[in-house]
Design a protein around this motif. Structure first.
Motif, PDB file in Angstrom:
ATOM      1  N   UNK A  19       0.834  -1.211   0.000  1.00  0.00           N
ATOM      2  CA  UNK A  19       0.000   0.000   0.000  1.00  0.00           C
ATOM      3  C   UNK A  19       0.869   1.261   0.000  1.00  0.00           C
ATOM      4  N   UNK A  20       1.947   1.231   0.777  1.00  0.00           N
ATOM      5  CA  UNK A  20       2.836   2.405   0.849  1.00  0.00           C
ATOM      6  C   UNK A  20       3.487   2.643  -0.513  1.00  0.00           C
ATOM      7  N   UNK A  21       3.878   1.579  -1.185  1.00  0.00           N
ATOM      8  CA  UNK A  21       4.473   1.718  -2.523  1.00  0.00           C
ATOM      9  C   UNK A  21       3.488   2.407  -3.472  1.00  0.00           C
ATOM     10  N   UNK A  22       2.241   1.968  -3.418  1.00  0.00           N
ATOM     11  CA  UNK A  22       1.228   2.554  -4.316  1.00  0.00           C
ATOM     12  C   UNK A  22       0.973   4.020  -4.003  1.00  0.00           C
ATOM     13  N   UNK A  23       1.004   4.336  -2.717  1.00  0.00           N
ATOM     14  CA  UNK A  23       0.721   5.712  -2.291  1.00  0.00           C
ATOM     15  C   UNK A  23       1.899   6.644  -2.604  1.00  0.00           C
ATOM     16  N   UNK A  28      11.457   1.690   0.143  1.00  0.00           N
ATOM     17  CA  UNK A  28      12.803   1.204   0.466  1.00  0.00           C
ATOM     18  C   UNK A  28      12.639   0.009   1.400  1.00  0.00           C
ATOM     19  N   UNK A  29      13.250  -1.108   1.023  1.00  0.00           N
ATOM     20  CA  UNK A  29      13.103  -2.345   1.795  1.00  0.00           C
ATOM     21  C   UNK A  29      14.459  -2.773   2.340  1.00  0.00           C
ATOM     22  N   UNK A  30      14.477  -3.082   3.637  1.00  0.00           N
ATOM     23  CA  UNK A  30      15.746  -3.481   4.270  1.00  0.00           C
ATOM     24  C   UNK A  30      15.968  -4.987   4.156  1.00  0.00           C
ATOM     25  N   UNK A  31      17.226  -5.381   4.226  1.00  0.00           N
ATOM     26  CA  UNK A  31      17.617  -6.806   4.256  1.00  0.00           C
ATOM     27  C   UNK A  31      17.060  -7.615   3.081  1.00  0.00           C
ATOM     28  N   UNK A  97       4.662  -8.342  -6.774  1.00  0.00           N
ATOM     29  CA  UNK A  97       3.709  -8.054  -5.697  1.00  0.00           C
ATOM     30  C   UNK A  97       3.456  -6.542  -5.574  1.00  0.00           C
ATOM     31  N   UNK A  98       4.520  -5.752  -5.762  1.00  0.00           N
ATOM     32  CA  UNK A  98       4.345  -4.299  -5.670  1.00  0.00           C
ATOM     33  C   UNK A  98       3.452  -3.787  -6.805  1.00  0.00           C
ATOM     34  N   UNK A 155      17.030   9.686  -4.240  1.00  0.00           N
ATOM     35  CA  UNK A 155      16.021  10.441  -3.472  1.00  0.00           C
ATOM     36  C   UNK A 155      14.747  10.545  -4.303  1.00  0.00           C
ATOM     37  N   UNK A 156      13.608  10.618  -3.623  1.00  0.00           N
ATOM     38  CA  UNK A 156      12.318  10.533  -4.311  1.00  0.00           C
ATOM     39  C   UNK A 156      11.419  11.710  -3.960  1.00  0.00           C
ATOM     40  N   UNK A 157      10.531  12.019  -4.881  1.00  0.00           N
ATOM     41  CA  UNK A 157       9.462  12.961  -4.614  1.00  0.00           C
ATOM     42  C   UNK A 157       8.231  12.103  -4.321  1.00  0.00           C
ATOM     43  N   UNK A 158       7.891  12.024  -3.048  1.00  0.00           N
ATOM     44  CA  UNK A 158       6.884  11.052  -2.611  1.00  0.00           C
ATOM     45  C   UNK A 158       5.490  11.398  -3.145  1.00  0.00           C
ATOM     46  N   UNK A 159       4.888  10.459  -3.840  1.00  0.00           N
ATOM     47  CA  UNK A 159       3.547  10.663  -4.404  1.00  0.00           C
ATOM     48  C   UNK A 159       3.570  11.236  -5.819  1.00  0.00           C
ATOM     49  N   UNK A 160       4.765  11.503  -6.356  1.00  0.00           N
ATOM     50  CA  UNK A 160       4.860  12.240  -7.631  1.00  0.00           C
ATOM     51  C   UNK A 160       4.544  11.391  -8.862  1.00  0.00           C
TER      52      UNK A 160
END
Ligand SMILES: O=C(O)CCC(=O)C(=O)O
Length: 274
Positions: A19-23, A28-31, A97-98, A155-160
């Motif tokens: 959901x966060x990816x879509x929004x 960013x995923x760890x490990x 999945x994303x 770096x990202x522009x979140x939601x862009x």
């Protein structure tokens, strides 16, 4: 566990991460990858970047684009070791999945090495370059070492990914200037944080992103893998860059057809899962 086995093991992605990816248009995923995997495959990727990159000018004589990184594409075709890495079902399943799809194909891979003293990567959206019929495509950005902001972390522009202004701007000083102002004015948060060893980010083709310069004394070594929906069709190229990409990365595919050339294998499909 063998390194190959690690590359095929399922990563436990949660619904809230999807959901966060879509929004946000990125996550960013760890490990995701272990230090042993990064060291083994990273050695081979670096060997090929040094062997295959064609850049022979010193940094100060290059334009902004070429100061940002050394760029070498489709390393998987040059090495069976890199092929194992790029064909990782662990990574391809995360992409699937994303994107909330049934499976993904390879669009292409590319190594992006920002040299010590290398310049910033201007704001852009990757899909300006891609003749793809939908937005169901995603880049995995895989640093081969811990990557602090000072080394040029992405770096990202979140939601862009929902923002349509500037989608036609290729990577340039102009894209940096115009998009910095437009994204800021539109109120999209700027997210610039370092990457721990093993952390990997995924961003949509339409998500605007950039990176600062490399102020350290070490290469910022990064491998990327670009995935698209397994049912992705070739769109009519909208500009010269997309025409080049269609010819190079989708050889023989006609406009409107599923992009299933020999360069675009399915890397994960839930239809093939037992
Ligand atoms: O590595 C960089 O500096 C830029 C990467 C990028 O634009 C991408 O992977 O889409």
């Amino acid at each position: 566990m063998s390194l190959q086995h690690e590359l095929s093991e399922r990563y436990p992605l949660s619904q809230s991460q999807i959901d966060a990816f879509e929004r946000q248009g990125f996550i960013k995923l760890k490990n995701v990858l272990s230090p042993a995997v990064l060291a083994h495959y990273g050695r081979e990727i670096t060997r090929l970047v040094l062997k295959l990159n064609k850049q022979d000018k010193p940094l100060e004589e290059r334009d902004t684009y070429h100061q940002a990184f050394l760029q070498v594409a489709n390393l998987w075709q040059h090495s069976t070791i890199v092929r194992e890495f790029v064909f990782s079902t662990r990574l391809a399943r995360i992409a699937t999945e994303l994107l909330r799809t049934s499976g993904v194909r390879l669009y292409h891979d590319q190594a992006l090495y920002k040299e010590p003293g290398g310049g910033y990567t201007p704001w852009h959206a990757d899909q300006q370059y891609w003749p793809l019929a939908t937005g169901k495509c995603v880049t995995a950005w895989i640093p081969l070492q811990e990557t602090p902001v000072a080394m040029g972390a992405l770096a990202f522009s979140s939601g862009s990914h929902t923002f349509e202004y500037g989608r036609d701007l290729p990577i340039s000083e102009e894209s940096e200037r115009l998009l910095a102002a437009a994204l800021d004015k539109a109120g999209f948060p700027y997210v610039e944080t370092g990457y721990a060893l093993g952390e990997v980010s995924f961003h949509y083709g339409w998500t605007f992103h950039r990176a600062g310069g490399n102020a350290t004394r070490h290469n910022r070594s990064v491998m990327t893998v670009i995935y698209m929906d397994e049912h992705m069709r070739l769109a009519e190229p909208a500009n010269e860059n997309q025409q080049i990409d269609a010819d190079v990365w989708c050889p023989g595919v006609k406009i409107g057809e599923v992009i299933d050339s020999e360069l675009n294998p399915v890397l994960f499909s839930s239809e093939n899962e037992g």
